[in-house]
Scaffold this active site. Structure first.
Site, PDB file in Angstrom:
ATOM      1  N   HIS A 114      48.485  68.285 -94.554  1.00  0.00           N
ATOM      2  CA  HIS A 114      47.267  68.490 -95.349  1.00  0.00           C
ATOM      3  C   HIS A 114      47.441  67.664 -96.624  1.00  0.00           C
ATOM      4  CE1 HIS A 114      47.537  72.476 -93.316  1.00  0.00           C
ATOM      5  NE2 HIS A 114      46.232  72.568 -93.452  1.00  0.00           N
ATOM      6  N   ASP A 117      49.576  69.500 -99.194  1.00  0.00           N
ATOM      7  CA  ASP A 117      51.012  69.751 -98.954  1.00  0.00           C
ATOM      8  C   ASP A 117      51.832  68.550 -99.364  1.00  0.00           C
ATOM      9  OD1 ASP A 117      49.777  71.425 -96.911  1.00  0.00           O
ATOM     10  OD2 ASP A 117      50.335  69.895 -95.443  1.00  0.00           O
TER      11      ASP A 117
HETATM   12  C1  XUL Z   1      45.842  78.130 -89.987  1.00  0.00           C
HETATM   13  C2  XUL Z   1      46.175  76.854 -89.319  1.00  0.00           C
HETATM   14  C3  XUL Z   1      46.134  75.637 -90.154  1.00  0.00           C
HETATM   15  C4  XUL Z   1      45.578  74.446 -89.457  1.00  0.00           C
HETATM   16  C5  XUL Z   1      45.414  73.233 -90.334  1.00  0.00           C
HETATM   17  O1  XUL Z   1      45.945  79.239 -89.172  1.00  0.00           O
HETATM   18  O2  XUL Z   1      46.500  76.859 -88.164  1.00  0.00           O
HETATM   19  O3  XUL Z   1      47.426  75.391 -90.605  1.00  0.00           O
HETATM   20  O4  XUL Z   1      46.388  74.080 -88.386  1.00  0.00           O
HETATM   21  O5  XUL Z   1      44.677  73.482 -91.468  1.00  0.00           O
END
Ligand code: XUL
Ligand code: CO
Length: 450
Positions: A114, A117
């Site tokens: 992300h 992160d």
């Molecule tokens: C939350 C989840 C996230 C997504 C990406 O449950 O799975 O980490 O994979 O935002």
């Protein structure tokens, strides 16, 4: 073994050389704690190298960022890379080195991240973007040097306070705009890093109570948002797939991307079914009241299968525990559906998984990923035997053979009305003969390969 606090690569984890395929006699012992028993990257399975079939990815957030906190307590991990200097940008840069060291040791071909992160959020969006660009340059360099690639990037549109009432589905258009700006940057970075997919998980795209929610309006806002993402993808020439990750609830009580079926209905309603596919997470499927293999099979049937987040829940806990997979029969059923659909194209197997908070050694990250990779590899090898053997496929084919008859084909082609069918039954008289579904035989058959 405790990892040293030195910043040079190779010092964060005990192993110095990448884990190797050790063969079926291998078990983790104190003499040889790390290795693969089943994962043999170069072995051909169902026509492709195992590495190319499985396309494993390590996720940035749980692996390098999450400190081991839960709703009742804070950090347990005390990671050496969090202790090394207080400056968040310095830490972010160091995590790039540590991340790529981990990828080298595991010999994984992909990672996922992300925006928030990999780089800290600044006081303004401009500052956040500048942080992200600086870390992005370092990521690009590491990708180039190591050959490890980006499976997917995404934007965190759920942690910041501004998103508490949603991102695209927020009642405030200013927040919609902020989310759009964040996705623009994250998508462009994903493109610049040659990412294979871009994921949208709508953690806050849902509601807590209908008493303050205009459901139809929010649904349409989300549709508009996704159109903007798709338009921008084409505008910048990003060739990867845009994926939605379904999840029924948590953090919101009810999420609009509930499961594969509701995401597909949403895409159809907004004319996006050819533009967006799904990233299916194992435990999200279970939380939606489905099996993992159901969600994969449905996505394949609807032509929207994209990628997998391979992390399980716990049978006794009804929330998203994000654990590394460890159930072989479940993995076999999942990989059976993935391979029946022809396997991955742009997608792969991302471990969106976190350690338990008492697993505090950095080496636990290696153990967890290696065990999960081995389990998937083993499941894939079992699936290869099931498919090569053909017994299951033969059974399914025989079960539907009646539809190859002249009458069967005519029905499906729309050449029979209700009146025609009534006349047909009348003509034939007798009762159709039911046949056994043979479920127990098929379950025993699958178990015989495991
Ligand atoms: C939350 C989840 C996230 C997504 C990406 O449950 O799975 O980490 O994979 O935002
Ligand atoms: Co996920």
């Amino acid at each position: 073994m405790a990892a040293s606090r030195s910043s040079s690569a190779g010092q964060w984890f005990s192993p110095t050389d990448p884990l190797k395929y050790e063969g079926p006699k291998y078990t983790p012992t104190s003499r040889k704690p790390f290795g693969y028993r089943w994962y043999d990257a170069n072995r051909k399975v169902l026509g492709r190298r195992m590495e190319d079939q499985l396309r494993f990815a390590v996720c940035w957030w749980h692996t390098l960022v999450w400190p081991g906190s839960d709703p009742f307590g804070g950090e347990t991990f005390l990671r050496p890379w969090h202790a090394a200097g207080g400056d968040p940008m310095q830490q972010a840069m160091q995590k790039v080195d540590i991340g790529f060291e981990l990828f080298r040791l595991l010999d994984v071909p992909y990672f996922t991240f992300h925006d928030r992160d990999v780089a800290p959020e600044g006081a303004t969006l401009r500052e956040s973007n500048a942080n992200l660009h600086r870390v992005g340059e370092r990521l690009a360099q590491k990708i180039e040097e190591s050959g490890v690639q980006l499976l997917w990037g995404t934007a965190n549109l759920f942690s910041n306070r501004r998103y508490m009432a949603g991102a695209a589905t927020n009642p405030d258009p200013e927040i919609f705009a902020y989310a759009a700006a964040q996705v623009k940057t994250a998508l462009e970075l994903t493109h610049a890093l040659h990412g294979q997919n871009y994921v949208l998980w709508g953690g806050r795209e849902g509601y807590e109570t209908l008493l303050n929610t205009d459901l139809k309006r929010e649904w349409d806002q989300l549709g508009r948002f996704l159109h903007l993402v798709v338009e921008h993808k084409h505008a910048i020439g990003f060739k990867g797939a845009i994926l939605i990750e379904p999840k029924p609830c948590e953090p919101t009580k009810h999420q609009y991307d509930h499961d594969v079926a509701s995401v597909f209905a949403f895409l159809k309603a907004h004319g996006l079914e050819r533009e967006i596919k799904v990233n299916i997470e194992q435990n999200h499927a279970i939380l939606a009241g489905h099996s993992f293999e159901h969600e994969i099979a449905l996505a394949n049937a609807l032509g929207v299968f994209g990628s997998i987040d391979m992390n399980r829940g716990d049978d006794q806990l009804g929330w998203d525990t994000d654990q590394f997979p460890n159930n072989l029969p479940q993995m076999v059923l999942a990989f059976l559906e993935i391979m029946r659909g022809g396997g991955f194209t742009t997608g792969g197997v991302n471990f969106d998984a976190k350690l338990r908070r008492q697993s505090i050694d950095p080496d636990d990250l290696i153990t967890a990923h290696a065990g999960a990779m081995d389990l998937c590899a083993r499941a894939l090898l079992i699936v290869e035997r099931i498919i090569d053997d053909g017994a299951l496929a033969d059974h399914v084919e025989a079960r539907y053979a009646g539809w190859d008859s002249r009458d069967g084909k005519a029905i499906l082609k729309g050449k029979r009305s209700l009146a025609d069918l009534a006349a047909q039954v009348d003509r034939k008289h007798g009762e159709p003969q039911p046949v056994s579904g043979r479920q127990e035989y098929l379950e025993n058959l699958i178990n015989s390969y495991i």
